[in-house]
Design a protein around this motif. Structure first.
Motif, PDB file in Angstrom:
ATOM      1  N   ILE A  29      17.455 -87.030  22.084  1.00 24.75           N
ATOM      2  CA  ILE A  29      18.055 -85.808  22.620  1.00 24.75           C
ATOM      3  C   ILE A  29      17.038 -84.924  23.340  1.00 24.75           C
ATOM      4  O   ILE A  29      17.108 -84.718  24.539  1.00 24.75           O
ATOM      5  CB  ILE A  29      18.775 -85.035  21.494  1.00 24.75           C
ATOM      6  CG1 ILE A  29      19.869 -85.905  20.882  1.00 24.75           C
ATOM      7  CG2 ILE A  29      19.360 -83.730  22.038  1.00 24.75           C
ATOM      8  CD1 ILE A  29      20.483 -85.378  19.610  1.00 24.75           C
ATOM      9  N   ARG A  40      17.172 -84.361  27.263  1.00 25.51           N
ATOM     10  CA  ARG A  40      17.624 -85.601  27.904  1.00 25.51           C
ATOM     11  C   ARG A  40      16.725 -85.936  29.099  1.00 25.51           C
ATOM     12  O   ARG A  40      17.184 -86.466  30.107  1.00 25.51           O
ATOM     13  CB  ARG A  40      19.089 -85.476  28.345  1.00 25.51           C
ATOM     14  CG  ARG A  40      20.095 -85.211  27.230  1.00 25.51           C
ATOM     15  CD  ARG A  40      20.211 -86.353  26.261  1.00 25.51           C
ATOM     16  NE  ARG A  40      21.349 -86.208  25.341  1.00 25.51           N
ATOM     17  CZ  ARG A  40      21.619 -87.108  24.393  1.00 25.51           C
ATOM     18  NH1 ARG A  40      20.835 -88.168  24.209  1.00 25.51           N
ATOM     19  NH2 ARG A  40      22.661 -86.926  23.594  1.00 25.51           N
ATOM     20  N   LEU A  59      25.429 -82.469  29.572  1.00 22.43           N
ATOM     21  CA  LEU A  59      24.205 -83.287  29.578  1.00 22.43           C
ATOM     22  C   LEU A  59      23.752 -83.584  28.151  1.00 22.43           C
ATOM     23  O   LEU A  59      23.428 -84.720  27.802  1.00 22.43           O
ATOM     24  CB  LEU A  59      23.091 -82.544  30.330  1.00 22.43           C
ATOM     25  CG  LEU A  59      21.679 -83.136  30.202  1.00 22.43           C
ATOM     26  CD1 LEU A  59      21.612 -84.514  30.865  1.00 22.43           C
ATOM     27  CD2 LEU A  59      20.648 -82.194  30.808  1.00 22.43           C
ATOM     28  N   LEU A  60      23.773 -82.571  27.316  1.00 22.93           N
ATOM     29  CA  LEU A  60      23.308 -82.734  25.942  1.00 22.93           C
ATOM     30  C   LEU A  60      24.188 -83.720  25.177  1.00 22.93           C
ATOM     31  O   LEU A  60      23.695 -84.600  24.479  1.00 22.93           O
ATOM     32  CB  LEU A  60      23.317 -81.361  25.255  1.00 22.93           C
ATOM     33  CG  LEU A  60      22.392 -81.160  24.066  1.00 22.93           C
ATOM     34  CD1 LEU A  60      20.954 -81.500  24.426  1.00 22.93           C
ATOM     35  CD2 LEU A  60      22.489 -79.712  23.607  1.00 22.93           C
ATOM     36  N   LEU A  61      25.499 -83.606  25.356  1.00 25.18           N
ATOM     37  CA  LEU A  61      26.429 -84.441  24.592  1.00 25.18           C
ATOM     38  C   LEU A  61      26.522 -85.853  25.153  1.00 25.18           C
ATOM     39  O   LEU A  61      26.650 -86.817  24.395  1.00 25.18           O
ATOM     40  CB  LEU A  61      27.827 -83.803  24.574  1.00 25.18           C
ATOM     41  CG  LEU A  61      27.953 -82.430  23.929  1.00 25.18           C
ATOM     42  CD1 LEU A  61      29.400 -81.962  23.968  1.00 25.18           C
ATOM     43  CD2 LEU A  61      27.448 -82.461  22.486  1.00 25.18           C
ATOM     44  N   GLY A  63      24.351 -87.249  27.672  1.00 29.81           N
ATOM     45  CA  GLY A  63      23.080 -87.885  28.012  1.00 29.81           C
ATOM     46  C   GLY A  63      22.766 -87.929  29.487  1.00 29.81           C
ATOM     47  O   GLY A  63      21.647 -88.250  29.867  1.00 29.81           O
ATOM     48  N   GLU A  64      23.760 -87.631  30.322  1.00 23.47           N
ATOM     49  CA  GLU A  64      23.547 -87.627  31.770  1.00 23.47           C
ATOM     50  C   GLU A  64      24.116 -86.356  32.386  1.00 23.47           C
ATOM     51  O   GLU A  64      25.011 -85.739  31.817  1.00 23.47           O
ATOM     52  CB  GLU A  64      24.220 -88.847  32.413  1.00 23.47           C
ATOM     53  CG  GLU A  64      23.588 -90.186  32.031  1.00 23.47           C
ATOM     54  CD  GLU A  64      22.109 -90.287  32.408  1.00 23.47           C
ATOM     55  OE1 GLU A  64      21.696 -89.653  33.415  1.00 23.47           O
ATOM     56  OE2 GLU A  64      21.373 -90.962  31.672  1.00 23.47           O
ATOM     57  N   LEU A  65      23.604 -85.974  33.570  1.00 22.30           N
ATOM     58  CA  LEU A  65      24.147 -84.823  34.281  1.00 22.30           C
ATOM     59  C   LEU A  65      25.582 -85.137  34.709  1.00 22.30           C
ATOM     60  O   LEU A  65      25.879 -86.273  35.079  1.00 22.30           O
ATOM     61  CB  LEU A  65      23.322 -84.532  35.543  1.00 22.30           C
ATOM     62  CG  LEU A  65      21.965 -83.878  35.352  1.00 22.30           C
ATOM     63  CD1 LEU A  65      21.270 -83.779  36.716  1.00 22.30           C
ATOM     64  CD2 LEU A  65      22.119 -82.485  34.754  1.00 22.30           C
TER      65      LEU A  65
END
Lengths: 284, 284, 284, 284
Positions: A29, A40, A59-61, A63-65
């Protein structure tokens, strides 16, 4: 699935195991070093001012923008459930704890605990329900057929499918707006399409249910979140992020404007806030 | 003060009173009628897609729409504390509860409970501290004088003022970015100016403290939130909203990738996520 | 069943329903009038000094006074799980929240949230498991047959049945003592007898499991609580009452003897308390 | 003081410090080895059946076995607050969370969070208040003088002292019984004596307060707990242990007998449980 949907199925209880000997473990994370925080992989200070909070949360949940469209959609989802007045159990739990003089965070924690199966939890239930329905489609049924079968099952079980109907709203204004955006932003997929097909199938059976069964906010959030690829339990998490400002506002109002230790009668309240108003043109 | 800062001072305990006879009571937050939800007067479905989640949260907490500049600032504040890795007590509490197989919301609630005086609570403490300092200014001191006096008091009490220094970051990258934005967006006021003046006064005394004392993220959020007019306890609430996605991401990672009932050794973790990367140009 | 075992099965999610119009509702627990408090019909001030806390708790949960034997048994059950050191998730969650300076009750609440499926929840799981096994007996199997079949199923599923084995104790000293008391006090019934039979059947298959599988404390509490007629979810509640003093003692020790914001390494602790000692003769 | 009363004073916030490097740390509560559990030095399996739960809880919290008299007293204290009907905030919070279908432990945790300054917290406040009063005595005042002064201060501040008066009970039946037992069991000390003296001084001023101000249950528990040497925050903990069965009984009743998502109107309930009855002679 890689998106974590393979978490424990509802209610299944894995056996307790010997405590794992503590050793080095891994997280994907956030990396924290002196004067340098990567979320990330992205420098947090670079995200500040460049991503909206909803985009950073995505992003946090995930993993990507998010793409620009998904960022808009996720902001919309989070706004859609930001508050629903004083009667939800989570809001009443937060206010009830506030009457004891407990600090704000305790009120919020109690509110979070009230996101049970009947309140918020419906999103996860609906996501699982839609995936079960889509497995019919993968087994060769047309989407419409699958919807008809799910509606028939619901009639037979005398059970309203998750994500449909609302105790107050015959047509949930949040659901329509969210689904319209999903269409315009071209982020809708098979979960939303099944949801729409099921809504038609249910409305054709409105007489059997004795009440209108339009898609509600939970159902719209569930279908769109599933199309965005959220894990089941993150579907509920989305609702949790969305409602937090509401819990805070109510706990704060209770703490600052009401006498401590009052008995809260949920239905005997009046709204005395700002009269109806429109967003400025610049917001449209 | 009208902004609710006249809530109970830290730790003061008001006497219990006879339970108020339940009667009609009032709320100014949200009006809910069939098919119509007004948040602070604005139709919720009209807000969806037109306000960012941070702007909607600001409206809910403050009662009015933020200006475009304040909306940007509030998005930035919420992004700045969205996660800080695995070692904060709130994150460890959420992960520890997750090891028992408890549902995600229970992990999140436990994390929220760990926002104690030493963690997150610093924001409210710093807001109160700055208002106390500004009362000196109102009593005729120059801002610089007030800052010098506060720094002297801190040295004498051997106590680091709230909002300064960090256990990991000599220069907290989040604080610098937030204060720069407050300047550029022209939302900074006397709280931020006092904070900056105090930082200089403290750095002139770095030798007495034996460690660098730059403004940390809590301090920047506290000063800016105070300039925006947030009530003290809402300062902590801002941190709570900000960190929620972090708590969820960690609880979800624990629930989906680690063995249940493991013993978590906080310092023995490695980051194995995405390598450092930059935001796309379109984001700048 | 009338004892509330017909509560929602594990994980089942009932559909949300329209909010019941608030009207008069009923409770059978406690009647409160000026200067007069009746708990399950008994004047509370008359109970004070005449019932042990465990007996009063039994009355509250079950609606009737326990016999002397059941009162002894219930005291014993509550004592048996009063604490288990620092490594259970509930204890670590309470201590972790305490490091933030949060008040004691917040630490306790976080500990309570860590009573998940793998920790404490085993009692309810075991009660349900035993009732399933006893349905075999009701369908004509001998107790021994039923036990053999459950053991075979466990071997085939490679799953240790709930209530057996312990991560630390090959022979859980609490379980033996509780089952001995159940025998002596003549409160044991078919659940305990099935548990004993299953223990024999499992030990005959110890080689297949590769570890000893004696009845653990959860298993003994589950079997005895089921024989006493407790509802499934009250089985977990018994554990919750039992462990509360432990959570409080650990949170209090953390708050009063450790530095705030420390990182807790679960396995790196030493016991430095009273050396082993015996109860005075008067207690035997 | 050795009894942990030197914990953080109400509301004081210690500055956050650098996270302590994790190293070996110590606990004095419970030692756990394979097949051997020592609580405060006593083998847990030996405690089972020989100590009442209240005695074992006292051992855990205080570190030593209670005398027979103190054991009786502590059982009585825990029984005295075991439930107080549906209207306390903790009970309403637990029931409100239950309406969402949340598991029992979540309801209990929410109830625990509602033990705020106005509810339960009064015990700690009263213990501190009594110690402040006794410092007058140590400075040479007679107990009666000290009580008169505290009563005068209360009249002047128009503030009812902690531990006096009750929203429902003019004479709290629990308080009288507890104080009578403290006298008979010869465990009362200066805190109880000051409480009694203050009660007389307040009743002589009943006209100024406009309501009877007898010692309430919280006040009796506070005075006796202080005489027993409990730390301030453990005074609240005693209440927490005591009320837990009540929270569980109400959450269980709500979960098993009421429709989910109902709106709870606190004052519109009726008691339909067992009619008033007496304890059997064998209990007297």
């Amino acid at each position: 699935m890689s998106n974590g949907r393979n978490g424990p199925p509802q209610g299944q209880e894995r056996r307790a195991q010997p405590r794992a000997a503590s050793g080095r473990w891994q997280t994907a994370i956030t990396s924290v070093e002196p004067n340098r925080i990567l979320v990330r992989g992205f420098p947090l200070d670079e995200m500040v001012g460049r991503l909206s909070f909803a985009e950073a949360a995505y992003l946090l949940l995930m993993g990507e923008l998010p793409t620009a469209a998904i960022g808009k959609m996720f902001n919309a989802i989070l706004v859609s459930s930001i508050d629903h007045g004083v009667t939800p159990p989570s809001t009443l739990a937060a206010r009830t704890v506030a009457t004891s003089g407990a600090p704000l965070k305790d009120c919020v924690a109690a509110g979070v605990l009230a996101f049970g199966p009947h309140h918020g939890g419906d999103i996860e239930t609906c996501m699982r329900f839609l995936d079960a329905g889509l497995s019919l489609v993968r087994n060769g049924h047309a989407l419409q057929q699958a919807a008809e079968q799910l509606a028939e099952d619901a009639v037979r079980a005398r059970e309203i499918p998750p994500g449909f109907g609302h105790r107050i709203h015959a047509r949930d204004p949040r659901a329509g707006r969210l689904l319209q955006m999903a269409l315009e932003l071209e982020v809708e997929g098979e979960h939303v399409r099944l949801m729409r097909a099921l809504e038609q199938a249910l409305q054709a059976r409105e007489r059997q249910f004795g009440r209108p069964l339009a898609i509600n906010a939970d159902g719209a959030i569930a279908a769109i979140s599933a199309d965005l690829g959220f894990a089941y339990e993150l579907g509920n998490a989305v609702f949790l992020i969305s409602r937090l400002p509401g819990l805070i506002a109510h706990a704060h109002e209770e703490r600052t404007t009401e006498a401590p230790m009052r008995l809260i009668t949920p239905s005997e309240h009046d709204y005395h806030g700002a009269p109806e108003r429109r967003l400025p043109e610049t917001r449209k």
